[in-house]
Write a protein that holds these residues in place. Sequence first.
Motif, PDB file in Angstrom:
ATOM      1  N   LEU A  75      32.234  43.889  51.586  1.00  0.00           N
ATOM      2  CA  LEU A  75      33.126  44.448  51.341  1.00  0.00           C
ATOM      3  C   LEU A  75      33.278  45.818  52.517  1.00  0.00           C
ATOM      4  CD1 LEU A  75      33.085  45.215  47.517  1.00  0.00           C
ATOM      5  CD2 LEU A  75      34.495  43.518  48.704  1.00  0.00           C
ATOM      6  N   GLU A  76      34.480  45.923  52.761  1.00  0.00           N
ATOM      7  CA  GLU A  76      34.569  47.185  53.739  1.00  0.00           C
ATOM      8  C   GLU A  76      35.310  48.161  52.978  1.00  0.00           C
ATOM      9  OE1 GLU A  76      33.224  47.205  56.688  1.00  0.00           O
ATOM     10  OE2 GLU A  76      32.803  45.305  56.965  1.00  0.00           O
ATOM     11  N   LEU A  77      34.591  49.175  52.374  1.00  0.00           N
ATOM     12  CA  LEU A  77      34.990  50.173  51.374  1.00  0.00           C
ATOM     13  C   LEU A  77      35.367  51.312  52.159  1.00  0.00           C
ATOM     14  CD1 LEU A  77      33.071  49.229  48.256  1.00  0.00           C
ATOM     15  CD2 LEU A  77      35.231  48.401  49.065  1.00  0.00           C
ATOM     16  N   GLY A  78      36.269  52.370  51.914  1.00  0.00           N
ATOM     17  CA  GLY A  78      36.473  53.612  52.635  1.00  0.00           C
ATOM     18  C   GLY A  78      35.682  54.609  51.700  1.00  0.00           C
ATOM     19  N   SER A  79      35.080  54.213  50.586  1.00  0.00           N
ATOM     20  CA  SER A  79      34.685  55.178  49.607  1.00  0.00           C
ATOM     21  C   SER A  79      33.353  54.564  48.996  1.00  0.00           C
ATOM     22  CB  SER A  79      35.544  55.628  48.626  1.00  0.00           C
ATOM     23  OG  SER A  79      35.032  56.217  47.611  1.00  0.00           O
ATOM     24  N   LYS A  80      32.319  55.758  48.663  1.00  0.00           N
ATOM     25  CA  LYS A  80      31.521  55.240  47.855  1.00  0.00           C
ATOM     26  C   LYS A  80      31.511  55.077  46.465  1.00  0.00           C
ATOM     27  CE  LYS A  80      27.957  55.009  51.402  1.00  0.00           C
ATOM     28  NZ  LYS A  80      26.400  55.259  51.430  1.00  0.00           N
ATOM     29  N   ALA A  81      32.646  55.449  45.652  1.00  0.00           N
ATOM     30  CA  ALA A  81      32.909  55.400  44.401  1.00  0.00           C
ATOM     31  C   ALA A  81      32.706  54.087  43.675  1.00  0.00           C
ATOM     32  CB  ALA A  81      34.465  55.952  44.240  1.00  0.00           C
ATOM     33  N   GLU A  82      32.254  54.276  42.591  1.00  0.00           N
ATOM     34  CA  GLU A  82      31.895  53.080  41.732  1.00  0.00           C
ATOM     35  C   GLU A  82      33.455  52.441  41.426  1.00  0.00           C
ATOM     36  OE1 GLU A  82      29.141  51.418  41.152  1.00  0.00           O
ATOM     37  OE2 GLU A  82      28.085  52.629  42.193  1.00  0.00           O
ATOM     38  N   ALA A  83      34.230  53.297  41.064  1.00  0.00           N
ATOM     39  CA  ALA A  83      35.785  52.725  40.572  1.00  0.00           C
ATOM     40  C   ALA A  83      35.985  51.571  41.994  1.00  0.00           C
ATOM     41  CB  ALA A  83      36.688  53.684  40.321  1.00  0.00           C
ATOM     42  N   VAL A  84      36.153  52.390  42.962  1.00  0.00           N
ATOM     43  CA  VAL A  84      36.479  51.600  44.104  1.00  0.00           C
ATOM     44  C   VAL A  84      35.755  50.160  44.529  1.00  0.00           C
ATOM     45  CG1 VAL A  84      36.652  51.640  46.971  1.00  0.00           C
ATOM     46  CG2 VAL A  84      37.345  53.753  45.500  1.00  0.00           C
ATOM     47  N   ALA A  85      34.493  50.435  44.191  1.00  0.00           N
ATOM     48  CA  ALA A  85      33.544  49.130  44.567  1.00  0.00           C
ATOM     49  C   ALA A  85      33.743  48.082  43.490  1.00  0.00           C
ATOM     50  CB  ALA A  85      31.964  49.799  44.280  1.00  0.00           C
ATOM     51  N   ARG A  86      34.020  48.583  42.100  1.00  0.00           N
ATOM     52  CA  ARG A  86      34.457  47.618  41.082  1.00  0.00           C
ATOM     53  C   ARG A  86      35.615  46.882  41.495  1.00  0.00           C
ATOM     54  NH1 ARG A  86      34.856  51.119  37.439  1.00  0.00           N
ATOM     55  NH2 ARG A  86      32.696  51.229  36.981  1.00  0.00           N
ATOM     56  N   ALA A  87      36.769  47.759  41.926  1.00  0.00           N
ATOM     57  CA  ALA A  87      38.048  47.103  42.202  1.00  0.00           C
ATOM     58  C   ALA A  87      37.908  46.319  43.459  1.00  0.00           C
ATOM     59  CB  ALA A  87      39.050  48.238  42.537  1.00  0.00           C
ATOM     60  N   GLY A  88      37.130  46.734  44.351  1.00  0.00           N
ATOM     61  CA  GLY A  88      36.876  45.673  45.487  1.00  0.00           C
ATOM     62  C   GLY A  88      36.345  44.311  45.178  1.00  0.00           C
ATOM     63  N   ARG A  89      35.242  44.735  44.389  1.00  0.00           N
ATOM     64  CA  ARG A  89      34.553  43.168  43.874  1.00  0.00           C
ATOM     65  C   ARG A  89      35.349  42.350  43.091  1.00  0.00           C
ATOM     66  NH1 ARG A  89      30.580  46.395  42.148  1.00  0.00           N
ATOM     67  NH2 ARG A  89      31.421  46.409  39.902  1.00  0.00           N
ATOM     68  N   TYR A  90      36.387  42.804  42.166  1.00  0.00           N
ATOM     69  CA  TYR A  90      36.685  42.079  41.438  1.00  0.00           C
ATOM     70  C   TYR A  90      37.981  41.377  42.113  1.00  0.00           C
ATOM     71  CZ  TYR A  90      34.947  44.209  36.998  1.00  0.00           C
ATOM     72  OH  TYR A  90      34.223  44.443  35.859  1.00  0.00           O
ATOM     73  N   ALA A  91      38.358  42.054  43.103  1.00  0.00           N
ATOM     74  CA  ALA A  91      39.645  41.367  44.141  1.00  0.00           C
ATOM     75  C   ALA A  91      38.895  40.242  44.742  1.00  0.00           C
ATOM     76  CB  ALA A  91      40.048  42.264  44.981  1.00  0.00           C
ATOM     77  N   GLU A  92      37.739  40.486  45.214  1.00  0.00           N
ATOM     78  CA  GLU A  92      37.129  39.394  45.944  1.00  0.00           C
ATOM     79  C   GLU A  92      36.759  38.169  45.104  1.00  0.00           C
ATOM     80  OE1 GLU A  92      36.444  39.063  49.278  1.00  0.00           O
ATOM     81  OE2 GLU A  92      37.712  40.865  49.944  1.00  0.00           O
ATOM     82  N   LEU A  93      36.173  38.499  43.897  1.00  0.00           N
ATOM     83  CA  LEU A  93      35.746  37.453  42.890  1.00  0.00           C
ATOM     84  C   LEU A  93      37.176  36.563  42.571  1.00  0.00           C
ATOM     85  CD1 LEU A  93      33.231  39.379  40.824  1.00  0.00           C
ATOM     86  CD2 LEU A  93      32.730  37.398  42.355  1.00  0.00           C
ATOM     87  N   ASN A  94      38.157  37.580  42.300  1.00  0.00           N
ATOM     88  CA  ASN A  94      39.305  36.805  41.697  1.00  0.00           C
ATOM     89  C   ASN A  94      39.995  35.602  42.929  1.00  0.00           C
ATOM     90  OD1 ASN A  94      41.516  36.297  39.849  1.00  0.00           O
ATOM     91  ND2 ASN A  94      42.815  37.224  41.376  1.00  0.00           N
ATOM     92  N   GLU A  95      39.856  36.459  44.080  1.00  0.00           N
ATOM     93  CA  GLU A  95      40.377  35.315  45.486  1.00  0.00           C
ATOM     94  C   GLU A  95      39.375  34.284  45.444  1.00  0.00           C
ATOM     95  OE1 GLU A  95      40.113  35.481  50.040  1.00  0.00           O
ATOM     96  OE2 GLU A  95      40.967  37.154  49.107  1.00  0.00           O
ATOM     97  N   LEU A  96      37.949  34.358  45.280  1.00  0.00           N
ATOM     98  CA  LEU A  96      37.163  33.326  45.499  1.00  0.00           C
ATOM     99  C   LEU A  96      37.486  32.404  44.309  1.00  0.00           C
ATOM    100  CD1 LEU A  96      34.680  31.994  46.884  1.00  0.00           C
ATOM    101  CD2 LEU A  96      33.281  33.530  45.265  1.00  0.00           C
ATOM    102  N   ARG A  97      37.600  32.748  43.003  1.00  0.00           N
ATOM    103  CA  ARG A  97      38.078  31.938  41.962  1.00  0.00           C
ATOM    104  C   ARG A  97      39.095  30.860  42.231  1.00  0.00           C
ATOM    105  NH1 ARG A  97      41.834  32.006  38.190  1.00  0.00           N
ATOM    106  NH2 ARG A  97      42.470  34.041  38.954  1.00  0.00           N
ATOM    107  N   THR A  98      39.942  31.529  42.933  1.00  0.00           N
ATOM    108  CA  THR A  98      41.477  30.561  42.927  1.00  0.00           C
ATOM    109  C   THR A  98      41.027  29.456  44.403  1.00  0.00           C
ATOM    110  OG1 THR A  98      42.292  32.197  44.947  1.00  0.00           O
ATOM    111  CG2 THR A  98      42.983  32.647  42.468  1.00  0.00           C
ATOM    112  N   GLN A  99      39.927  29.738  45.153  1.00  0.00           N
ATOM    113  CA  GLN A  99      39.695  28.845  46.169  1.00  0.00           C
ATOM    114  C   GLN A  99      38.675  27.855  45.861  1.00  0.00           C
ATOM    115  OE1 GLN A  99      38.070  31.616  49.100  1.00  0.00           O
ATOM    116  NE2 GLN A  99      39.899  32.476  49.488  1.00  0.00           N
ATOM    117  N   VAL A 100      38.099  27.948  44.695  1.00  0.00           N
ATOM    118  CA  VAL A 100      36.946  26.967  44.531  1.00  0.00           C
ATOM    119  C   VAL A 100      37.563  26.010  43.407  1.00  0.00           C
ATOM    120  CG1 VAL A 100      34.998  28.273  44.945  1.00  0.00           C
ATOM    121  CG2 VAL A 100      36.199  28.290  42.507  1.00  0.00           C
TER     122      VAL A 100
END
Length: 100
Positions: A75-100
């Motif tokens: 992830l390339e996050l502009g912030s070290k906030a946990e909420a930002v990290a969580r949102a980025g992580r969930y977005a990546e996992l959702n994208e990956l889920r649609t690819q496998v």
Amino acid sequence: MSLTEKIVWPEPGQYVVAVSGGVDSMALLYALAKKGEYKLDVAFIDHGWREVDEERKLVRGLAAQLELTFHERRLELGSKAEAVARAGRYAELNELRTQV
């Protein structure tokens, strides 16, 4: 009654399992894989906040041992906030889920 008899297991199916390298997520992955009712893909998310080479190696190694596909995202996050990290992580996992 054993511990595995007390677990409420998800329905059999295909899942992307996010694994950090910590004992809890490693144990979860191992238990799900050994259950044998799931097609699993392993996802390791690097938030870019610190060095994670050792955790990555552990997760990749367990995925290989269990003969599971390993996916890594950074992830390339502009912030070290946990909420930002969580949102980025969930977005990546959702994208990956649609690819496998």
